[in-house]
Design an enzyme around this catalytic site. Sequence first.
Site, PDB file in Angstrom:
ATOM      1  N   SER A 101       6.019  -3.925  -0.712  1.00 56.02           N
ATOM      2  CA  SER A 101       5.105  -2.926  -0.091  1.00 56.02           C
ATOM      3  C   SER A 101       5.755  -2.633   1.098  1.00 56.02           C
ATOM      4  CB  SER A 101       3.797  -3.621  -0.263  1.00 56.02           C
ATOM      5  OG  SER A 101       2.810  -2.523   0.517  1.00 56.02           O
ATOM      6  N   HIS A 115       4.114   5.295   3.321  1.00 53.00           N
ATOM      7  CA  HIS A 115       3.867   4.248   2.531  1.00 53.00           C
ATOM      8  C   HIS A 115       4.567   4.205   1.387  1.00 53.00           C
ATOM      9  CE1 HIS A 115       1.406   2.843  -1.173  1.00 53.00           C
ATOM     10  NE2 HIS A 115       1.575   1.832  -0.482  1.00 53.00           N
ATOM     11  N   ARG A 119       6.406  -2.166  -8.042  1.00 53.64           N
ATOM     12  CA  ARG A 119       6.008  -3.609  -8.579  1.00 53.64           C
ATOM     13  C   ARG A 119       6.180  -3.602 -10.013  1.00 53.64           C
ATOM     14  NH1 ARG A 119       2.099   0.238  -7.049  1.00 53.64           N
ATOM     15  NH2 ARG A 119       0.885   0.943  -8.846  1.00 53.64           N
ATOM     16  N   GLY A 268      -4.236 -13.497  -2.593  1.00 56.27           N
ATOM     17  CA  GLY A 268      -2.965 -13.278  -1.987  1.00 56.27           C
ATOM     18  C   GLY A 268      -3.124 -13.666  -0.452  1.00 56.27           C
TER      19      GLY A 268
END
Length: 312
Positions: A101, A115, A119, A268
């Site tokens: 990320s 951004h 994944r 997380g």
Amino acid sequence: MSNFSDNSFQRIVGPVNDYLLDLQNKISQMLETHDSLIIKQEDEWQRPEGGGGKTRSFSNGAIFEKAGVNFSHVWGDELPATATSNRPLLKNAPFQAVGLSVIVHPLNPFIPTCHANLRLFVSVSESSEPVWWFGGGFDLTPYYGFEEDCIHWHQVAKKACDPYGKELHAKYKEWADKYFFIKHRNEPRGIGGIFFDDLNQWDFATCFSFLKSVGDHFIEAYSPIVSRRKHLPYGERERNFQCYRRGRYVEFNLVYDRGTLFGLQSGGRIESILISLPPLVAWNYNWQPTPGTKEAELYEKYLRPQDWLNQG
């Protein structure tokens, strides 16, 4: 987590793991090349439920106010709800997830925020072979619009998609326009880019190759924009507007962003999850831009989904 100790799962996850760690280094180098004064902090962390990651935080630079380039590889006994919404048969199934990320908040308001996310999920039920799917993309959030930047961003996004089908860019651009939309504000977060999820329509090698194409084109999409805008002069007015618009970014990430929700639901590391939030932000009650200003132009022209590849 014996389900994930055998070689079959490592053969799936391992190459993606290696690619994303290498891309983390390349993107970090890009940031440091543009901004020699930026402060880098790296943390390797472990997740008690399984797995861990490598977080790279950048801050207090001359060009970039804050950035995060974060790798994670986690596993667990049950996929979070955000990952099983389209796959109810995998509810309560063990999983692995590996991802990178990227979030960049520039200091200069004329450089857009960007951004990117890449994944892979792998899961298995007791009666099935491993089920895998890819997701990700990249998007751009300008505070002051420049047609040249918007066109370049989407041209590179199309270049990443074209080898896998000429129709793919239009499909994933539309998906990005819909996904990066702040419903409660009835406005886009920025000018979009490409977004995809649940990708397993081809064989694994082809899907992985597409993921790499998206990742490999990210620097090509963003770095030239930084080069064009990083020396433009700005003042308090532009910074105030940047902080105001950053509020929209915070709202989207905390309410709608799948990566943020997955991280929170899966237990997380909170510092890594919320690294996407800007360092300074402002909310002004019922603020409206003055007609005819550059701030108004952002709303009237740039925050409208459009075909940037066919301007003029």
